[in-house]
Write an enzyme that holds these catalytic residues in place. Structure first.
Site, PDB file in Angstrom:
ATOM      1  N   VAL B 113       0.859  -1.183   0.000  1.00  0.00           N
ATOM      2  CA  VAL B 113       0.000   0.000   0.000  1.00  0.00           C
ATOM      3  C   VAL B 113       0.896   1.233   0.000  1.00  0.00           C
ATOM      4  O   VAL B 113       1.870   1.290   0.753  1.00  0.00           O
ATOM      5  CB  VAL B 113      -0.932   0.001   1.231  1.00  0.00           C
ATOM      6  N   CYS B 114       0.563   2.214  -0.829  1.00  0.00           N
ATOM      7  CA  CYS B 114       1.316   3.477  -0.864  1.00  0.00           C
ATOM      8  C   CYS B 114       2.788   3.137  -1.170  1.00  0.00           C
ATOM      9  O   CYS B 114       3.054   2.260  -2.005  1.00  0.00           O
ATOM     10  CB  CYS B 114       1.125   4.209   0.462  1.00  0.00           C
ATOM     11  N   SER B 115       3.740   3.759  -0.486  1.00  0.00           N
ATOM     12  CA  SER B 115       5.132   3.452  -0.811  1.00  0.00           C
ATOM     13  C   SER B 115       5.586   2.117  -0.228  1.00  0.00           C
ATOM     14  O   SER B 115       6.761   1.753  -0.359  1.00  0.00           O
ATOM     15  CB  SER B 115       6.056   4.593  -0.397  1.00  0.00           C
TER      16      SER B 115
END
Lengths: 240, 240
Positions: B113-115
């Protein structure tokens, strides 16, 4: 998003927003995370995770956390005060209700996510207000004089209530708009890339239909039974 | 939602799903909460918050939490292993990367998720996979041999990557469908009343336009600078 420090630097011109979120043993961490994220990443905002003490708290589902600010250390005036779902004990906890009533009566905006709206109700903060909750318990709102309104987000004056989980993002962004303007709120929505894509389109009883709804109610009955029982036993605060 | 105990009772027939979520100093708690909530409320699933030790961890924004399971206590085989955004130190932390590489190579499903997708990449787990991240850093994915794909959720074989925050709900529900069937996933979506209503429609650079996007990139530059610098300094793992 992440940082080694505590987020964007404070400008000297702006008063820091004071944001309080109730945490307690057995609170639903997912309900608090929308407000926490919206204001935690907002420059010049201070987010307080509020409880009686700073000992370890087990959230539901299991997530060991701590409050950052005790009731006695708490600011007197909050710009935003938010309550998510908590165990039914909180509905009878006079210390917590007194704290919420005091801070809530002066707060700029009150947010109740999921069954957090019942807790605001128990603190006497929803009498005569339209409000929502989760579909399992929203029929209990009239016990506190609130007017149940079946919507994802219900705004009545400065009271913002919503369903669980992402309801906290929806309320948080709308409150941020009031406090810091549309552009700040739009940037917050962008920074979270808040373009949720629920894969099944079954996010409400109306969308899911009676069969799935019955199963969901059953699956979570052990979560909601205590709340139903407790609210029925509470002295009614319904406005005549 | 809440309970005094640990959620729905386990049926004897079903093997408990093992779900691991990385937590570390400075991790973005919002990115983990979708997976945590989807599987934490799923019957017969065990969610492990994984880190080197169980001391207090400050999440970003500030939220003091603890891991529930150390790397050395960790199950060997995860049904789901999830990583959200963490500080750039993690991209160089050989102990964490070795742990993720080992568990990730055997996990049923990997979620970034995300970075968090960059961290999966640094652990060598995205070579040749299509993947996404947040818009601030997704151009860094090729450094790890991943193929950047601009979508909210990108699924390539058993790798699920997404943007921040609610991306974790989207991935979690889709993975739950694979593991426990469509009905279980639909009930999960219903129970969370996951009918998010982003108020501004600015949840991506494409929707928000260049001016707001420039401001968002600026506002979060101090979060992403370290990651950009660190990735550039890492030996390239790009396939061929």
């Amino acid at each position: 998003m992440f940082a080694e420090s505590h987020g964007p630097q404070m400008s000297q011109q702006t008063k820091k927003l004071q944001v309080g979120i109730l945490v307690c043993p057995g609170f639903a961490i997912v309900d608090t995370i929308g407000i926490h994220s919206v204001f935690g990443f907002t420059p010049d905002a201070e987010v307080h995770l509020l409880w009686k003490d700073k000992g370890m708290i087990e959230a539901i589902p299991r997530f060991p956390v701590h409050a950052t600010t005790t009731f006695s250390e708490s600011p007197r005036d909050f710009d935003v005060l938010c309550v998510g779902a908590c165990p039914d004990e909180i509905l009878r906890d006079e210390e917590t209700l007194a704290f919420l009533k005091d801070r809530g009566s002066r707060a700029g905006y009150l947010v109740g996510v999921c069954s957090g709206s019942l807790i605001l109700g128990a603190a006497g903060l929803l009498e005569g207000y339209r409000a929502t909750s989760n579909f399992h318990v929203m029929d209990l709102l009239p016990h506190f004089g609130a007017i149940p309104t079946r919507q994802n987000v219900v705004i009545d004056r400065n009271r913002y209530t919503s369903g669980p989980a992402t309801g906290g993002f929806d309320c948080g962004l709308r409150v941020l708009e009031k406090l810091r303007g549309e552009e700040a709120a739009k940037i917050s929505e962008l920074s979270m890339e808040y373009i949720a894509q629920p894969p099944f389109g079954t996010g409400s009883p109306e969308l899911a239909g009676p069969e799935l709804t019955r199963k969901a109610l059953q699956l979570f009955a052990h979560f909601t039974e205590g709340t139903r029982r407790t609210v029925r036993e509470l002295p009614s605060r319904r406005a005549s």
